[in-house]
Design a protein around this motif. Structure first.
Motif, mmCIF file in Angstrom:
data_model
loop_
_atom_site.group_PDB
_atom_site.id
_atom_site.type_symbol
_atom_site.label_atom_id
_atom_site.label_comp_id
_atom_site.label_asym_id
_atom_site.label_seq_id
_atom_site.Cartn_x
_atom_site.Cartn_y
_atom_site.Cartn_z
ATOM 1 N N GLU A 1 -8.346 -15.798 48.958
ATOM 2 C CA GLU A 1 -8.852 -14.626 49.559
ATOM 3 C C GLU A 1 -8.051 -13.184 49.027
ATOM 4 O OE1 GLU A 1 -8.945 -15.452 53.657
ATOM 5 O OE2 GLU A 1 -10.392 -17.034 53.358
ATOM 6 N N ASP A 2 -6.831 -13.407 48.546
ATOM 7 C CA ASP A 2 -6.153 -12.130 48.258
ATOM 8 C C ASP A 2 -6.745 -11.405 47.214
ATOM 9 O OD1 ASP A 2 -4.606 -12.409 50.639
ATOM 10 O OD2 ASP A 2 -2.870 -13.357 49.766
ATOM 11 N N SER A 3 -7.290 -12.253 46.496
ATOM 12 C CA SER A 3 -7.938 -11.734 44.974
ATOM 13 C C SER A 3 -9.535 -11.391 45.054
ATOM 14 C CB SER A 3 -7.687 -12.695 43.830
ATOM 15 O OG SER A 3 -8.031 -13.755 44.093
ATOM 16 N N HIS A 4 -9.962 -11.135 46.234
ATOM 17 C CA HIS A 4 -11.533 -11.124 46.459
ATOM 18 C C HIS A 4 -12.094 -10.042 45.638
ATOM 19 C CE1 HIS A 4 -12.609 -14.028 49.756
ATOM 20 N NE2 HIS A 4 -12.218 -14.525 48.885
ATOM 21 N N GLY A 5 -11.298 -8.968 45.398
ATOM 22 C CA GLY A 5 -11.449 -7.767 44.670
ATOM 23 C C GLY A 5 -11.551 -7.789 43.267
ATOM 24 N N ILE A 6 -11.097 -8.920 42.765
ATOM 25 C CA ILE A 6 -11.028 -9.165 41.034
ATOM 26 C C ILE A 6 -11.809 -9.997 40.535
ATOM 27 C CG2 ILE A 6 -9.242 -9.903 39.618
ATOM 28 C CD1 ILE A 6 -6.985 -9.108 41.656
ATOM 29 N N THR A 7 -12.582 -9.438 39.473
ATOM 30 C CA THR A 7 -13.461 -10.329 38.669
ATOM 31 C C THR A 7 -13.778 -9.783 37.345
ATOM 32 O OG1 THR A 7 -15.468 -11.615 38.719
ATOM 33 C CG2 THR A 7 -15.507 -9.408 39.355
ATOM 34 N N GLY A 8 -13.909 -10.562 36.467
ATOM 35 C CA GLY A 8 -14.000 -10.190 35.013
ATOM 36 C C GLY A 8 -12.940 -9.945 34.384
ATOM 37 N N GLN A 9 -11.682 -10.072 34.858
ATOM 38 C CA GLN A 9 -10.455 -9.723 34.263
ATOM 39 C C GLN A 9 -9.797 -10.779 33.651
ATOM 40 O OE1 GLN A 9 -9.442 -6.289 34.911
ATOM 41 N NE2 GLN A 9 -11.611 -6.344 35.580
ATOM 42 N N ILE A 10 -9.115 -10.221 32.433
ATOM 43 C CA ILE A 10 -7.937 -10.836 31.919
ATOM 44 C C ILE A 10 -6.604 -10.502 32.423
ATOM 45 C CG2 ILE A 10 -7.133 -12.004 29.424
ATOM 46 C CD1 ILE A 10 -10.372 -12.356 30.253
ATOM 47 N N LEU A 11 -5.938 -11.248 33.125
ATOM 48 C CA LEU A 11 -4.688 -11.082 33.562
ATOM 49 C C LEU A 11 -3.591 -11.523 32.458
ATOM 50 C CD1 LEU A 11 -6.437 -10.572 36.176
ATOM 51 C CD2 LEU A 11 -4.186 -11.567 37.751
ATOM 52 N N VAL A 12 -2.856 -10.698 31.940
ATOM 53 C CA VAL A 12 -1.779 -11.063 30.987
ATOM 54 C C VAL A 12 -0.518 -11.451 31.751
ATOM 55 C CG1 VAL A 12 -0.510 -10.049 29.086
ATOM 56 C CG2 VAL A 12 -2.920 -9.484 29.269
ATOM 57 N N GLN A 13 0.157 -12.278 31.369
ATOM 58 C CA GLN A 13 1.138 -12.718 32.029
ATOM 59 C C GLN A 13 2.298 -13.214 30.804
ATOM 60 O OE1 GLN A 13 0.649 -15.596 35.319
ATOM 61 N NE2 GLN A 13 2.949 -15.565 35.724
ATOM 62 N N SER B 1 -6.690 -17.985 28.875
ATOM 63 C CA SER B 1 -6.890 -17.299 27.455
ATOM 64 C C SER B 1 -5.395 -17.269 26.778
ATOM 65 C CB SER B 1 -7.230 -15.926 27.438
ATOM 66 O OG SER B 1 -7.383 -15.106 26.141
ATOM 67 N N SER B 2 -4.874 -16.558 26.131
ATOM 68 C CA SER B 2 -3.693 -16.434 25.469
ATOM 69 C C SER B 2 -3.354 -14.874 25.017
ATOM 70 C CB SER B 2 -3.571 -17.404 24.372
ATOM 71 O OG SER B 2 -2.437 -17.024 23.353
ATOM 72 N N VAL B 3 -2.398 -14.655 24.815
ATOM 73 C CA VAL B 3 -1.838 -13.484 24.380
ATOM 74 C C VAL B 3 -2.195 -13.174 22.711
ATOM 75 C CG1 VAL B 3 0.199 -12.621 25.979
ATOM 76 C CG2 VAL B 3 0.468 -14.255 23.653
ATOM 77 N N ALA B 4 -2.435 -14.454 22.209
ATOM 78 C CA ALA B 4 -2.722 -14.301 20.855
ATOM 79 C C ALA B 4 -4.505 -13.688 20.620
ATOM 80 C CB ALA B 4 -3.046 -15.899 20.274
ATOM 81 N N ILE C 1 -6.246 -16.101 32.737
ATOM 82 C CA ILE C 1 -5.014 -15.799 32.725
ATOM 83 C C ILE C 1 -4.370 -15.898 31.254
ATOM 84 C CG2 ILE C 1 -2.670 -16.281 33.247
ATOM 85 C CD1 ILE C 1 -3.958 -17.776 35.692
ATOM 86 N N ALA C 2 -4.137 -14.855 30.707
ATOM 87 C CA ALA C 2 -3.597 -14.833 29.347
ATOM 88 C C ALA C 2 -2.127 -14.875 29.231
ATOM 89 C CB ALA C 2 -4.150 -13.704 28.562
ATOM 90 N N PRO C 3 -1.554 -15.830 28.929
ATOM 91 C CA PRO C 3 0.065 -16.045 29.135
ATOM 92 C C PRO C 3 0.651 -16.235 27.603
ATOM 93 C CG PRO C 3 -0.756 -18.144 29.481
ATOM 94 C CD PRO C 3 -1.965 -17.340 29.108
ATOM 95 N N SER C 4 1.830 -15.758 27.657
ATOM 96 C CA SER C 4 2.496 -15.936 26.361
ATOM 97 C C SER C 4 3.092 -17.373 26.279
ATOM 98 C CB SER C 4 3.623 -15.032 26.051
ATOM 99 O OG SER C 4 4.540 -15.090 27.136
ATOM 100 N N ILE C 5 3.876 -17.766 25.743
ATOM 101 C CA ILE C 5 4.111 -19.055 25.470
ATOM 102 C C ILE C 5 4.797 -19.749 26.863
ATOM 103 C CG2 ILE C 5 6.277 -18.803 24.338
ATOM 104 C CD1 ILE C 5 5.942 -21.358 22.913
ATOM 105 N N VAL C 6 4.365 -20.846 27.564
ATOM 106 C CA VAL C 6 4.886 -21.410 28.655
ATOM 107 C C VAL C 6 5.643 -22.853 28.245
ATOM 108 C CG1 VAL C 6 4.216 -22.320 30.955
ATOM 109 C CG2 VAL C 6 2.785 -20.375 29.694
ATOM 110 N N ASP C 7 6.829 -22.916 29.144
ATOM 111 C CA ASP C 7 7.573 -24.054 28.821
ATOM 112 C C ASP C 7 6.915 -25.309 29.541
ATOM 113 O OD1 ASP C 7 9.521 -25.855 28.138
ATOM 114 O OD2 ASP C 7 10.945 -25.082 29.392
ATOM 115 N N THR C 8 5.945 -25.973 28.638
ATOM 116 C CA THR C 8 5.200 -27.019 29.123
ATOM 117 C C THR C 8 5.122 -28.168 28.111
ATOM 118 O OG1 THR C 8 3.031 -26.338 28.165
ATOM 119 C CG2 THR C 8 3.460 -25.532 30.532
#
Length: 227
Positions: free
Chosen positions: A206-218, A117-120, A158-165
């Motif tokens: 495997e470390d994120s097995h308890g995470i679903t349906g989430q939008i991780l803002v970075q 996704s995006s912060v937008a 994942i919803a990042p702000s601008i990434v240097d790509t």
């Protein structure tokens, strides 16, 4: 050894995802229009996922849909074609890929899907009407699929702000603009592809097995911290 499908793995964040997965010994199926300019552990398919037939793949533990758009225009200059193009690439492309490989993902003991996704989609920003609308749809898709595909398949974004790509090169086109962008973020920096890729790799594993349906803002604090 896990097997993952990365869409758009020839550059940017997706490239970094492939490199990190390969480094830890996983196998990557990479689909992109251009051939990767680096070595990795896996197979590359040169095609356009939007218009061409997707290849047959037998087993998958996860999927990353890493292609997207940055289409910034004043609302009065946006055409219907702009909205349709952003929707096609960001939403319908992801739908096509997930539907095509759903049976392979269901065959895994537990699989993970990562979209972008995006912060937008979460913060009102000028000139982001088209991409904000498309990414808002991606977030709705994530939550719906997470509910429908649980408990076998986890779905996050994942919803990042601008990434240097390379995708953002037109925006970050000179040092003055970069400095202005840096100043807008509380952490006074711009994201790089490698750190966003680490988040994607975490969501696959495997470390994120308890995470679903989430939008991780970075976003270096852009949304939640007053600057």
């Amino acid at each position: 050894m896990k097997k993952y499908l990365i869409i758009g793995g020839s550059k940017g964040i997706s490239k970094a995802v492939v490199q990190q997965l390969s480094h830890r010994g996983d196998f990557c199926y990479v689909i992109s229009r251009t051939t990767p300019d680096y070595d990795f552990n896996g197979t590359h398919f040169a095609l356009n996922v939007l218009t061409e037939e997707l290849p047959a793949i037998e087993n998958l533990d996860g999927l990353v849909y890493g292609i997207g758009t940055i289409n910034l225009k004043p609302f009065h200059r946006l055409q219907v074609d702009d909205f349709q193009n952003d929707w096609q690439i960001n939403v319908l492309g992801a739908v096509k890929v997930v539907q095509h490989y759903l049976s392979q993902l269901k065959s895994a003991e537990q699989a993970s899907i990562v979209l972008f996704s995006s912060v937008a989609a979460q913060r009102g920003m000028p000139f982001h009407a088209s991409i904000g609308a498309a990414k808002g749809a991606v977030e709705g898709l994530v939550k719906s699929l997470a509910a429908e595909l649980a408990p076998k398949i986890r779905v996050n974004a994942i919803a990042p702000s601008i990434v240097d790509t390379p995708l953002a090169a037109g925006i970050l086109r000179n040092d003055t603009i970069k400095e202005n962008m840096i100043a807008k973020h509380p952490l006074k920096r711009i994201l790089n592809p490698e750190e966003v890729a680490k988040t994607a790799v975490f969501l696959l594993g495997e470390d994120s097995h308890g995470i679903t349906g989430q939008i991780l803002v970075q976003d270096n604090g852009l949304i939640s911290i007053s600057n």
